[in-house]
Design a protein around this motif. Structure first.
Motif, short mmCIF file in Angstrom:
data_model
loop_
_atom_site.label_atom_id
_atom_site.label_comp_id
_atom_site.label_asym_id
_atom_site.label_seq_id
_atom_site.Cartn_x
_atom_site.Cartn_y
_atom_site.Cartn_z
N THR A 83 0.71 -1.24 -0.01
CA THR A 83 0.04 0.02 -0.03
C THR A 83 0.92 1.20 0.05
O THR A 83 1.96 1.24 0.28
N GLU A 84 0.26 2.28 -0.69
CA GLU A 84 0.73 3.61 -0.52
C GLU A 84 -0.35 4.52 0.22
O GLU A 84 -1.34 4.76 -0.42
N GLU A 85 0.31 5.52 1.13
CA GLU A 85 -0.57 6.19 1.81
C GLU A 85 -0.11 7.67 1.70
O GLU A 85 1.31 7.82 2.07
N TYR A 86 -0.65 8.64 1.00
CA TYR A 86 -0.22 9.90 0.83
C TYR A 86 -0.61 10.95 2.09
O TYR A 86 -1.66 11.22 2.39
N LEU A 87 0.59 11.31 2.51
CA LEU A 87 0.67 12.06 3.67
C LEU A 87 0.14 13.73 3.49
O LEU A 87 -0.54 14.16 4.43
N ASN A 88 0.45 13.98 2.38
CA ASN A 88 0.06 15.67 2.22
C ASN A 88 -1.44 15.74 1.52
O ASN A 88 -2.03 17.07 1.18
N ALA A 89 -2.03 14.72 1.25
CA ALA A 89 -3.53 14.40 0.97
C ALA A 89 -3.94 13.44 1.36
O ALA A 89 -3.36 12.26 1.37
N GLU A 90 -5.29 13.38 1.46
CA GLU A 90 -6.08 12.17 2.12
C GLU A 90 -6.22 11.20 0.88
O GLU A 90 -6.60 11.38 -0.36
N GLY A 91 -5.68 9.90 1.30
CA GLY A 91 -5.84 8.85 0.03
C GLY A 91 -4.89 7.72 0.34
O GLY A 91 -3.92 7.88 1.11
#
Length: 322
Positions: A83-91
């Motif tokens: 998985t990849e979780e984006y910290l600067n944008a929800e998603g």
């Protein structure tokens, strides 16, 4: 007093010896099946300065069933998730590969699959598993319900209660019966996947899919409704209720999203499945609208449904209706 004290110590030592022997036997026992995987964590920063968390994990879930014909059956669902979780944008995005095994030594691979997904959950009591694909912002996680034995896709759905862990949509179970579990699933236009809507009725927008399945998808209905300018349809509530018109419906028990149909205890024919009403409340800017569809004769009975003005329902799939 001294004798009793010595007796208690003796019993404690004996118990400790027995437990130690059992642990030693278990450690020295024969390994019937073994598997291992790699877990990793990375925090990365892209050229634009945004930060991303990358996770890799291996998981092993089990399901156990018993029947007079097959005896005790153990299933192993092994999966590898990225998985990849984006910290600067929800998603979040990701993929999961999994396989399902069973047998005395878990030697039989029943099926496997790789797909875009961010979670995989096995039901504790029913022979199904659910994959989920999260998304961004206002998107709803798109879930898929699979038959554990053969991998058949039963339905796609959303969870309108936003639970942390989802293992099923709504379900109907007939106690003391060989009839398969029945499932209800609802999917909106906000789903991250499987938005297989068709053209809506004139003057309306397609807002919701309603599905009914047992060992396979039996019905799929599309809800179309009038939507006010500048608005999008929002599902406010979904629930199962007892159908007062059905005999003995007062005996039905509800636990979370599971309904146990004690009103037809021991039923042997699918046509006996009845007794609940699927109730859905939607707001599309013109006031909330509540739809009520009873289950009769093992189907969502549109002929007895309560459909408010400005709403219409079109059947897309109708299989095996008794």
């Amino acid at each position: 007093m001294k004798t009793k004290h010595i007796h208690k110590i003796s019993k404690g030592i004996t118990l400790l010896i027995v437990l130690s022997c059992m642990a030693a036997l278990a450690a020295a026992g024969q390994i019937l099946y073994e598997s291992s995987g790699i877990s990793s964590f990375k925090l990365k920063q892209a050229e634009d300065g945004s930060r991303v968390i990358q996770r890799t994990s291996q998981d092993y879930q089990t399901y156990r069933s018993y029947s007079e014909v097959d005896g005790d059956q153990l299933y192993l669902i092994g999966s590898a998730k990225n998985t990849e979780e984006y910290l600067n944008a929800e998603g979040i995005s990701g993929s999961i590969s999994w396989s399902v095994r069973k047998g005395e030594r878990l030697e039989r691979v029943l099926w496997g699959k790789t797909e875009a997904a961010t979670e995989l959950n096995v039901h504790d009591s029913y022979p199904v598993l659910v994959s989920g694909l999260g998304g961004c912002c206002a998107e709803m996680t798109g879930y898929r319900l699979f038959n554990l034995e053969d991998g058949r896709l039963l339905m796609s759905f959303n969870d309108f209660k936003y639970r942390q862990k989802v293992t099923q949509p709504f379900s109907l179970e007939v106690p003391n019966s060989d009839l398969a579990i029945r499932y209800f699933g609802l999917l909106s236009q906000d789903s991250t996947r499987d938005r297989d809507f068709v053209a809506p009725a004139p003057g309306k927008s397609a807002v919701l899919l309603i599905k009914y399945a047992n060992e396979m998808l039996r019905q799929k209905l599309q809800v179309d409704m009038e939507v006010a300018d500048g608005y999008a349809a929002s599902v406010l509530d979904v629930k199962l209720e007892k159908d007062p018109a059905a005999p003995n419906s007062d005996k039905i028990e509800f636990r979370d999203d599971q309904a146990t149909l004690w009103n037809i205890d021991g039923a042997t024919h699918p046509a006996q499945v009845s007794g609940v009403i699927l109730t859905v409340t939607i707001d599309a800017g013109l006031g909330s609208k509540t739809i009520k569809i009873p289950v009769k004769n093992d189907r969502l009975d549109l002929g007895s449904a309560q459909i408010p003005g400005g709403v219409s329902i079109q059947p897309l799939v109708q299989l095996g209706v008794f």
